[in-house]
Design a protein around this motif. Structure first.
Motif, PDB file in Angstrom:
ATOM      1  N   ARG A  58       0.837  -1.210   0.000  1.00 57.60           N
ATOM      2  CA  ARG A  58       0.000   0.000   0.000  1.00 57.60           C
ATOM      3  C   ARG A  58       0.868   1.256   0.000  1.00 57.60           C
ATOM      4  N   ILE A  59       1.914   1.265   0.819  1.00 61.29           N
ATOM      5  CA  ILE A  59       2.801   2.432   0.873  1.00 61.29           C
ATOM      6  C   ILE A  59       3.521   2.619  -0.458  1.00 61.29           C
ATOM      7  N   ASN A  60       3.947   1.529  -1.078  1.00 66.76           N
ATOM      8  CA  ASN A  60       4.607   1.622  -2.387  1.00 66.76           C
ATOM      9  C   ASN A  60       3.704   2.289  -3.417  1.00 66.76           C
ATOM     10  N   GLN A  61       2.427   1.922  -3.415  1.00 69.12           N
ATOM     11  CA  GLN A  61       1.476   2.523  -4.362  1.00 69.12           C
ATOM     12  C   GLN A  61       1.281   4.008  -4.072  1.00 69.12           C
ATOM     13  N   GLN A  62       1.235   4.370  -2.786  1.00 71.74           N
ATOM     14  CA  GLN A  62       1.077   5.789  -2.440  1.00 71.74           C
ATOM     15  C   GLN A  62       2.307   6.591  -2.836  1.00 71.74           C
ATOM     16  N   ILE A  63       3.487   6.005  -2.624  1.00 68.21           N
ATOM     17  CA  ILE A  63       4.720   6.687  -3.036  1.00 68.21           C
ATOM     18  C   ILE A  63       4.731   6.889  -4.546  1.00 68.21           C
ATOM     19  N   ASN A  64       4.309   5.863  -5.288  1.00 70.44           N
ATOM     20  CA  ASN A  64       4.247   5.963  -6.743  1.00 70.44           C
ATOM     21  C   ASN A  64       3.315   7.098  -7.169  1.00 70.44           C
ATOM     22  N   LYS A  65       2.147   7.188  -6.523  1.00 70.12           N
ATOM     23  CA  LYS A  65       1.174   8.236  -6.847  1.00 70.12           C
ATOM     24  C   LYS A  65       1.741   9.626  -6.557  1.00 70.12           C
ATOM     25  N   GLU A  66       2.365   9.785  -5.390  1.00 68.13           N
ATOM     26  CA  GLU A  66       2.915  11.090  -5.022  1.00 68.13           C
ATOM     27  C   GLU A  66       4.058  11.495  -5.950  1.00 68.13           C
ATOM     28  N   MET A  67       4.882  10.534  -6.368  1.00 69.80           N
ATOM     29  CA  MET A  67       5.998  10.863  -7.251  1.00 69.80           C
ATOM     30  C   MET A  67       5.515  11.275  -8.632  1.00 69.80           C
ATOM     31  N   ARG A  68       4.440  10.655  -9.096  1.00 67.85           N
ATOM     32  CA  ARG A  68       3.873  11.064 -10.389  1.00 67.85           C
ATOM     33  C   ARG A  68       3.289  12.470 -10.291  1.00 67.85           C
ATOM     34  N   MET A  69       2.638  12.757  -9.166  1.00 65.49           N
ATOM     35  CA  MET A  69       2.109  14.110  -8.962  1.00 65.49           C
ATOM     36  C   MET A  69       3.247  15.122  -8.918  1.00 65.49           C
ATOM     37  N   ARG A  70       4.340  14.770  -8.237  1.00 67.32           N
ATOM     38  CA  ARG A  70       5.463  15.696  -8.144  1.00 67.32           C
ATOM     39  C   ARG A  70       6.100  15.925  -9.513  1.00 67.32           C
ATOM     40  N   ALA A  71       6.244  14.849 -10.297  1.00 66.44           N
ATOM     41  CA  ALA A  71       6.828  14.995 -11.630  1.00 66.44           C
ATOM     42  C   ALA A  71       5.978  15.906 -12.507  1.00 66.44           C
ATOM     43  N   GLY A  72       4.657  15.741 -12.443  1.00 65.02           N
ATOM     44  CA  GLY A  72       3.768  16.597 -13.231  1.00 65.02           C
ATOM     45  C   GLY A  72       3.830  18.045 -12.795  1.00 65.02           C
ATOM     46  N   ALA A  73       3.864  18.270 -11.478  1.00 62.95           N
ATOM     47  CA  ALA A  73       3.928  19.643 -10.962  1.00 62.95           C
ATOM     48  C   ALA A  73       5.256  20.304 -11.332  1.00 62.95           C
ATOM     49  N   GLU A  74       6.353  19.540 -11.276  1.00 63.24           N
ATOM     50  CA  GLU A  74       7.659  20.108 -11.632  1.00 63.24           C
ATOM     51  C   GLU A  74       7.722  20.465 -13.112  1.00 63.24           C
ATOM     52  N   ASN A  75       7.154  19.620 -13.952  1.00 62.62           N
ATOM     53  CA  ASN A  75       7.135  19.919 -15.392  1.00 62.62           C
ATOM     54  C   ASN A  75       6.330  21.181 -15.677  1.00 62.62           C
ATOM     55  N   LEU A  76       5.188  21.302 -15.019  1.00 65.59           N
ATOM     56  CA  LEU A  76       4.353  22.487 -15.221  1.00 65.59           C
ATOM     57  C   LEU A  76       5.036  23.732 -14.677  1.00 65.59           C
ATOM     58  N   PHE A  77       5.733  23.576 -13.547  1.00 68.57           N
ATOM     59  CA  PHE A  77       6.442  24.712 -12.944  1.00 68.57           C
ATOM     60  C   PHE A  77       7.518  25.241 -13.895  1.00 68.57           C
ATOM     61  N   ARG A  78       8.228  24.320 -14.565  1.00 69.95           N
ATOM     62  CA  ARG A  78       9.266  24.742 -15.507  1.00 69.95           C
ATOM     63  C   ARG A  78       8.679  25.325 -16.785  1.00 69.95           C
ATOM     64  N   ALA A  79       7.484  24.888 -17.140  1.00 66.00           N
ATOM     65  CA  ALA A  79       6.911  25.310 -18.418  1.00 66.00           C
ATOM     66  C   ALA A  79       6.180  26.644 -18.333  1.00 66.00           C
ATOM     67  N   THR A  80       5.589  26.966 -17.173  1.00 67.91           N
ATOM     68  CA  THR A  80       4.748  28.168 -17.073  1.00 67.91           C
ATOM     69  C   THR A  80       5.586  29.417 -16.808  1.00 67.91           C
ATOM     70  N   THR A  81       5.048  30.541 -17.234  1.00 64.64           N
ATOM     71  CA  THR A  81       5.673  31.841 -16.950  1.00 64.64           C
ATOM     72  C   THR A  81       4.788  32.694 -16.059  1.00 64.64           C
ATOM     73  N   ASN A  82       3.626  32.144 -15.691  1.00 60.80           N
ATOM     74  CA  ASN A  82       2.682  32.860 -14.825  1.00 60.80           C
ATOM     75  C   ASN A  82       3.149  32.738 -13.375  1.00 60.80           C
ATOM     76  N   ASN A  83       3.453  33.857 -12.751  1.00 62.36           N
ATOM     77  CA  ASN A  83       3.973  33.853 -11.379  1.00 62.36           C
ATOM     78  C   ASN A  83       2.970  33.300 -10.376  1.00 62.36           C
ATOM     79  N   LYS A  84       1.682  33.595 -10.593  1.00 60.57           N
ATOM     80  CA  LYS A  84       0.670  33.100  -9.664  1.00 60.57           C
ATOM     81  C   LYS A  84       0.569  31.578  -9.730  1.00 60.57           C
ATOM     82  N   VAL A  85       0.648  31.042 -10.950  1.00 59.76           N
ATOM     83  CA  VAL A  85       0.623  29.585 -11.111  1.00 59.76           C
ATOM     84  C   VAL A  85       1.857  28.968 -10.469  1.00 59.76           C
ATOM     85  N   LYS A  86       3.004  29.632 -10.610  1.00 58.20           N
ATOM     86  CA  LYS A  86       4.231  29.122 -10.006  1.00 58.20           C
ATOM     87  C   LYS A  86       4.129  29.071  -8.491  1.00 58.20           C
ATOM     88  N   GLU A  87       3.514  30.097  -7.906  1.00 61.10           N
ATOM     89  CA  GLU A  87       3.346  30.096  -6.444  1.00 61.10           C
ATOM     90  C   GLU A  87       2.450  28.941  -5.997  1.00 61.10           C
TER      91      GLU A  87
END
Length: 680
Positions: A58-87
């Motif tokens: 169960r913990i392995n699955q939760q870690i997998n889910k959180e890491m995918r969320m983090r990867a998506g958020a990091e990609n969006l953070f690098r791609a956006t130029t909107n300061n409010k979205v970055k915050e």
């Protein structure tokens, strides 16, 4: 991680190919059982170990889910130029990282839960460190295998639904092996089947197309690859981990239990060592070189500890020489645990190994060093030194210390009761100090504080040394304090790293129906089946046959019946009058040809389209079973090692100028190739 990081089958010497021929010809490997192993643990069973493994999944699955969320958020953070979205994304990343840290700590607590894997015996023994199994997600072989059967073998893939289901059932059962020999055999059976899977469906420079996802045993971080080598490596890791659990659960209050624990830990070391030597560019940290090196050292240390316990059972505490040997054995255990501690302190391992493991290793190093000084003190203070034993004792003390102690020589100390007692008191003082250090390290780890057995062992041994020291410590003793020299570590039984022996488990190729592996494999290519109609004449069919499974056409008489019908040298006979004969023996094919009707016989033949070198190798690989057996007997008589034919990624050794693929039936060498050749 890209699947190209896991390399393919190794190159090894041709001396192991006699074993590979057993697989290639469809024979079972050293039949040890009558039927295949197909059952794992009940995933819903409520045993302590099952609950622990379910929580880990169960913990392995939760870690997998959180890491995918983090990867998506990091990609969006690098791609956006909107300061409010970055915050907003920065806040989300902070929240995700916090969750990952909590999950990591929870998983570390589970990996530190050593008591679940210990024996239920009431005997007080220092707990051993077991390793949890790697978790994996389900894998679907159906589409990739069906596509390959249609494309490569030119057969109806629907005819192999049962075989594919059998393979997937085996993998599903392998995910939850029982903690005994049956569970080990289940993992080994699946590993052996992966050999066939690789030979049948993995041509050079192409993978099977199935995604294998496994979780790191200690961190829960997922890794996904399409390389079959990754699947093999993960199964090997679980074999080693299961051996650690079997070793930890043994009742070490008996000699038989200690022997079983020694055997299990030595085989675990063999599994991890095999993985270290044969797998490079590991996608997960638990299968990296430093981690596997640490695990091998840890298993060897636990074997050394079991050896010490075994000697404890056989030692007479009144015998001087036996006690000196016991002191040196304890010093040896302390040294090997100190080596493990140093390995765990390396930069890559320091933040990876659970804190409870590092603490346990340090506690054991201090604990056994204290025991070595206690037994030395027992010799000096309690043993009776008669004139008969002085000479033997003096010889033993010559090699007892790392260096000669300052002051009186050991022979002078032994003959003076007061000096002997003062020296013994120095050893006791050192023992008490080491016991107290072990208890201090133990108190700093929350996980170890919960282990009542460990706390009892440390308390009892500390009290024993302290009581003996108190008996010798007199108020009017104003003699100068003597420093106890370090005891020379020595073991009378060296731990072994026992390599895995997969040939003890029966393996029958699930996809045997495709034909003999020597011809019908992923590396070979052939044209479509050609139908040849032969009409017998007075002079015979005009062809020469050789070999078994399948029978090979090695000669066609010019102008004969076979030549006119279109039969060519190098053709393989795969069917006669619609009857599949890929596995038919030479004599069976001959009888079918001789018994053909007056209207003739229809042959289904194929022709290999490989290079001339591969064709020649394939021709050489076909001979009778007697010759195969003779070669295997000769190889055994010469004392050649029967290394497992299931190597998969051996690292190249320097100085090797020639190499052959292990498990390849193309490289088999035989004697007289004319033995089974005959014209019809």
């Amino acid at each position: 991680m890209d699947e190209h990081h896991a390399t393919r089958e190794p190159d090894t010497s041709a001396s192991d190919d006699d074993l590979a021929s057993m697989l290639a010809t469809g024979e079972d490997i050293n039949i040890a059982h009558n039927e295949s192993i197909r059952k794992g643990c009940d995933p819903f069973a409520q045993s302590q170990r099952s609950k622990l493994q379910n929580r880990r999944a169960r913990i392995n699955q939760q870690i997998n889910k959180e890491m995918r969320m983090r990867a998506g958020a990091e990609n969006l953070f690098r791609a956006t130029t909107n300061n409010k979205v970055k915050e907003t994304l920065a806040l989300e990343l902070s929240f995700v990282n916090s969750n990952l840290q909590l999950l990591k700590e929870e998983l570390e607590d589970l990996n530190s839960n050593m008591e679940v894997y210990q024996t239920d015996s009431e005997a007080v023994n220092v707990p051993m460190i077991p390793l949890g199994l790697k978790e994996t997600k389900e894998a679907d072989f159906t589409i990739p295998i069906q596509d390959f059967i249609c494309e490569h073998y030119g057969e109806d893939s629907l005819l192999y639904k049962n075989e594919i289901k059998e393979l997937m059932d085996l993998r599903q059962a392998m995910r939850t092996p029982t903690r005994n020999q049956t569970g080990l055999e289940l993992l080994m059976e699946y590993y052996n089947q992966l050999y066939y899977l690789d030979q049948r469906f993995c041509p050079p420079h192409r993978n099977l197309g199935v995604h294998f996802q496994w979780y790191d045993s200690l961190t829960g971080v997922p890794s996904c690859q399409r390389a079959l080598a990754f699947e093999k490596g993960s199964v090997l890791f679980n074999i080693g981990a299961l051996y650690t659990q079997i070793g930890a659960r043994q009742d070490r209050s008996t000699k038989a239990g200690i022997d079983r624990a020694i055997d299990a830990f030595q085989r675990a070391a063999g599994a991890f060592d095999y993985l270290k030597e044969n797998f490079s560019n590991a996608p997960s940290l638990d299968m990296s070189g430093p981690a596997l090196c640490m695990l091998v050292q840890l298993m060897v240390a636990q074997v050394q500890e079991c050896i010490f316990e075994y000697i404890m059972h056989t030692t007479q505490y009144t015998e001087l020489i036996s006690l000196l040997c016991l002191a040196q054995e304890a010093a040896q255990v302390s040294d090997v645990y100190l080596l493990v501690q140093q390995t765990m302190s390396q930069p890559l391992m320091k933040d990876y190994v659970p804190f409870s493991w590092a603490s346990m290793v340090q506690v054991k190093s201090e604990h056994f060093r204290a025991l070595s000084h206690y037994f030395a003190a027992t010799v000096l203070c309690d043993c009776r030194f008669s004139e008969e034993v002085y000479e033997e004792a003096e010889k033993a003390f010559l090699y007892f210390y790392v260096s000669t102690p300052a002051g009186p020589l050991p022979c002078q100390i032994l003959r003076d009761p007061e000096k002997r007692q003062r020296f013994g008191k120095a050893h006791l003082r050192h023992a008490v100090m080491r016991h107290e250090e072990a208890m201090r390290v133990h108190s700093l780890c929350k996980i170890l504080r919960k282990m009542d057995i460990l706390q009892d062992v440390l308390a009892v041994t500390h009290k024993r040394s302290l009581d003996k020291y108190s008996e010798l410590d007199k108020e009017d003793d104003f003699d100068e304090t003597v420093a106890a020299p370090e005891i020379q570590s020595q073991s009378h039984r060296k731990p072994e790293i026992i390599p895995l022996n997969f040939s003890t488990v029966q393996v029958s190729d699930i996809f045997k129906k495709l034909g003999p592996l020597s011809v019908f494999c992923a590396r070979a290519r052939w044209g479509p089946v050609r139908m040849i109609r032969l009409q017998s004449r007075e002079g015979g069919l005009g062809l020469t046959l050789r070999g078994d499974s399948p029978v090979l056409v090695t000669g066609v008489v010019s102008g004969g019946c076979a030549a006119e019908a279109g039969l060519r040298e190098g053709d393989y006979i795969v069917a006669i009058d619609g009857q599949d004969c890929k596995w038919a023996k030479h004599s069976e094919v001959v009888n079918m040809l001789k018994n053909c009707s007056v209207n003739g016989v229809d042959l289904g033949v194929i022709t290999l389209q490989d290079t001339q070198a591969e064709k020649r190798a394939l021709l050489l690989s076909h001979t009778n079973d007697k010759e195969n057996a003779r070669q295997r007997v000769v190889a055994g008589a010469k004392g050649q090692s029967s290394v497992s034919l299931l190597h998969w990624n051996r690292k190249k050794r320097e100085g090797n100028k020639t190499s052959n693929r292990l498990g390849s039936s193309f490289s088999l060498s035989f004697g007289n190739l004319k033995d089974t050749e005959a014209m019809y």
